[in-house]
Scaffold this active site. Structure first.
Site, PDB file in Angstrom:
ATOM      1  N   GLU A   1       0.833  -1.211   0.000  1.00 47.20           N
ATOM      2  CA  GLU A   1       0.000   0.000   0.000  1.00 47.20           C
ATOM      3  C   GLU A   1       0.871   1.266   0.000  1.00 47.20           C
ATOM      4  O   GLU A   1       0.638   2.208   0.764  1.00 47.20           O
ATOM      5  CB  GLU A   1      -0.959  -0.004   1.195  1.00 47.20           C
ATOM      6  CG  GLU A   1      -2.052  -1.050   1.069  1.00 47.20           C
ATOM      7  CD  GLU A   1      -3.160  -0.906   2.097  1.00 47.20           C
ATOM      8  OE1 GLU A   1      -4.301  -1.282   1.802  1.00 47.20           O
ATOM      9  OE2 GLU A   1      -2.892  -0.384   3.205  1.00 47.20           O
TER      10      GLU A   1
ATOM     11  N   GLU B   1      -6.499  -7.784  -0.553  1.00 51.62           N
ATOM     12  CA  GLU B   1      -7.010  -7.817   0.819  1.00 51.62           C
ATOM     13  C   GLU B   1      -8.509  -7.568   0.783  1.00 51.62           C
ATOM     14  O   GLU B   1      -8.945  -6.420   0.659  1.00 51.62           O
ATOM     15  CB  GLU B   1      -6.327  -6.767   1.711  1.00 51.62           C
ATOM     16  CG  GLU B   1      -4.856  -7.030   1.982  1.00 51.62           C
ATOM     17  CD  GLU B   1      -4.263  -6.026   2.954  1.00 51.62           C
ATOM     18  OE1 GLU B   1      -5.037  -5.255   3.576  1.00 51.62           O
ATOM     19  OE2 GLU B   1      -3.024  -6.010   3.090  1.00 51.62           O
TER      20      GLU B   1
END
Length: 586
Positions: free
Chosen positions: A158, A234
């Site tokens: 991320e 995710e």
């Protein structure tokens, strides 16, 4: 050897389309004797892949070390994945977030003056290269291209939510490839246009993270990944808990419906989490988005497989979904059986002040150092000085994260980063002033990654600055023999209230190898060790009301030690039939 590649629309294994049905399972959050059980239950759910982060700081708690033994044996974990007939995705960071202490970045590295954090700064990259030398030597021979389970390796994590340094990402890619990784490389970012644009490079396969509105989020990802398979790296099927907040839960049917929509498009998925596990010891992280909030010891995450490895309603709801996309085994994991229930009286007690000399080596200083300045990377640091009758109070610039204030060993107040309490009153008497500062977890997300712990800045009283200190970090990772001997030599006391801070001790018999759930009703805040292993923190603040005790830690004859920082209304603790993760609403 099998070939794995990214096709125009699908992942291709030996030329055949593969829809990845993965689940996150962090080996470092699960007792190694339970790895095979959890992996098997992933297959029974309908998963074909296991994903794991690699926590750099778990493997390298000190500079110059790298531990791949016991619960950190990544190679054995990946071999067990392969033995169950599943594939693997490895996400080695170097930054992982994961609500893990410091996001996985070693505190000793972040404590290096002037070093970059998640940038192409040379010293940072040099350290990452050394880390990759170790971890990728484990991963490389276990790639699918060499007969192993690993399909994908992720670059950073991320990154678009943190930085915008393509040179940094290119440097990581080069280092990964130079160390023998030839499977496809991925990045993951939240399903946000700006983050997806900043967090990757052309040539890397972009994936997204989200927990709802799957069709909309996949459309966002497609704008940034024009060809190739779509993947949610995710799928947030639950959420983590912070001390003082409610226990987070999500509706199983709603989560399953969104998962069905996602899979129905042909996209691949990684459940975050399939099985959360536990933040044993001092490993939990923290978030600070204006208010510092440490993560609880339990990392149950409201995942399909609960913290103790039993299936939940969400497991069953997801299993019905996966059955639409693959042939599932008929077998389903057994439901939870009641754990042994018993009360334990902690009758042997020793004040913390009496055993401090054996737990800390105090060093005189003429200023106020941080814990990082002292080379102490987790747990507790003791700051000691003397005060006069005229001092009347102590106040600090900043406390990270919570401090017990003691005057001649007697508690007189608490300092708290979360509550903004930086001042405590002192008795109008000369004496020894101790500030016992607890690192409650290093920030794992956002710009405060890498900040030092302990006391930061200066300290003073009502009449003068405090500059002459003795400082040292407490050795609390295990119950060492001198502390254990002091507890065993203590005279048994009545089970009536416990005056903290104090160590308390008991022995008890139970069923070896059986999961237990420890409830400390009426206790305040502290640490628990079972047979020398630090289970983690408890806190009456909640939400968590029980500590999970993995069965492999339990023997026929057991030794329990509790460090209570404040006080308890009774000297009794209880092992109860099942977990209590706390209230779900304010």
């Amino acid at each position: 050897m099998p070939a794995f590649e990214i096709g125009a629309q699908d992942f291709l294994l030996d030329g055949e389309p593969l829809q990845i049905r993965s689940g996150a399972l962090h080996y470092f959050r699960v007792h190694p004797d339970q790895w095979a059980d959890r992996i098997r239950k992933a297959r029974l759910l309908g998963l074909n892949t296991i994903e794991t982060y690699v926590a750099w700081n778990a493997h390298a708690p000190q500079p110059g070390t790298f531990d791949l033994s016991g619960g950190l044996d990544l190679g054995r974990f990946l071999d067990l994945v392969a033995a169950e007939g599943l594939h693997a995705i490895v996400r080695p960071g170097p930054y992982i977030c994961a609500e893990w202490d410091g996001g996985g970045l070693p505190a000793w590295l972040m404590g290096t003056a002037g070093i970059g954090v998640r940038t192409a700064e040379p010293r940072y990259l040099e350290a990452v290269a050394g880390y990759y030398d170790e971890v990728l030597a484990v991963v490389a021979p276990r790639q699918v291209t060499r007969g192993g389970p690993v399909l994908l390796v992720q670059v950073e994590n991320e990154y678009g939510a943190y930085g915008d340094d393509p040179d940094y990402l290119r440097a990581l890619v080069a280092m990964i490839r130079e160390r023998g990784i030839d499977v496809p490389l991925t990045t993951c970012d939240q399903a946000d246009d700006e983050m997806l644009a900043r967090g990757s490079l052309d040539g890397l396969h972009r994936t997204a993270t989200f927990g709802s509105r799957s069709l909309e989020r996949l459309e966002t990802l497609r704008r940034h990944q024009p060809t190739g398979p779509l993947m949610c790296m995710e799928y947030w099927d639950g959420w983590f808990d912070s001390w003082g907040e409610p226990h987070h839960v999500t509706d199983p049917d709603e989560a399953a419906a969104d998962l069905d929509q996602l899979l129905g498009t042909g996209a691949s998925v990684n459940l975050y989490m399939f099985h959360g596990g536990t933040n044993l010891g001092f490993t939990n992280g923290a978030n600070d988005k204006g208010t510092y909030l440490p993560i609880t010891t339990s990392y149950d995450y409201d995942a399909p497989l609960a913290e103790d490895g039993t299936p939940t309603a969400k497991y069953d709801a997801f299993r019905k979904v996966f059955a639409r996309y693959a042939d599932l085994p008929d077998e389903r994991p057994a439901d939870r059986r009641a754990a042994p229930a018993l009360d334990v009286a902690l009758e042997r007690r020793v004040p913390l002040a009496d055993v401090l000399p054996g737990l800390v080596d105090l060093v005189p200083v003429d200023h106020l150092p941080t814990a990082d300045d002292m080379g102490h990377w987790s747990g507790f640091v003791l700051y000691r000085t003397t005060v006069s009758a005229q001092d009347l109070l102590v106040t600090v610039d900043e406390v990270r994260d919570r401090a017990l204030v003691l005057h001649d060993g007697v508690p007189v107040g608490t300092l708290s980063r979360t509550e903004g309490i930086l001042t405590a009153s002192l008795p109008a008497a000369a004496g020894v002033l101790d500030l016992l500062v607890e690192d409650q977890g290093r920030v794992n997300y956002g710009p405060r990654i890498g900040e030092p712990k302990g006391l930061v800045g200066t300290a003073r009283t009502a009449v003068r600055p405090l500059t002459a200190w003795e400082v040292g970090g407490l050795r609390l990772d295990t119950v060492d023999e001198p502390l254990r001997r002091a507890l065993l030599d203590a005279e048994p006391q009545d089970v009536a209230p416990v005056a903290g801070p104090a160590f308390c001790h008991a022995t008890f018999d139970s069923s070896p190898g059986t999961d237990h759930f420890l409830r400390l009703e009426g206790w305040g805040k502290g640490l628990v060790w079972l047979n020398g292993t630090l289970l983690g923190r408890y806190w009456s603040l909640g939400p968590t009301r029980t500590l999970y005790v993995p069965g492999p830690l339990v023997r026929e004859h057991n030794e329990l030690v509790v460090l209570e920082l404040h006080g308890a209304c009774t000297g009794l603790v209880s092992f109860v039939a099942g977990p209590d993760l706390g209230h779900t609403e304010r």
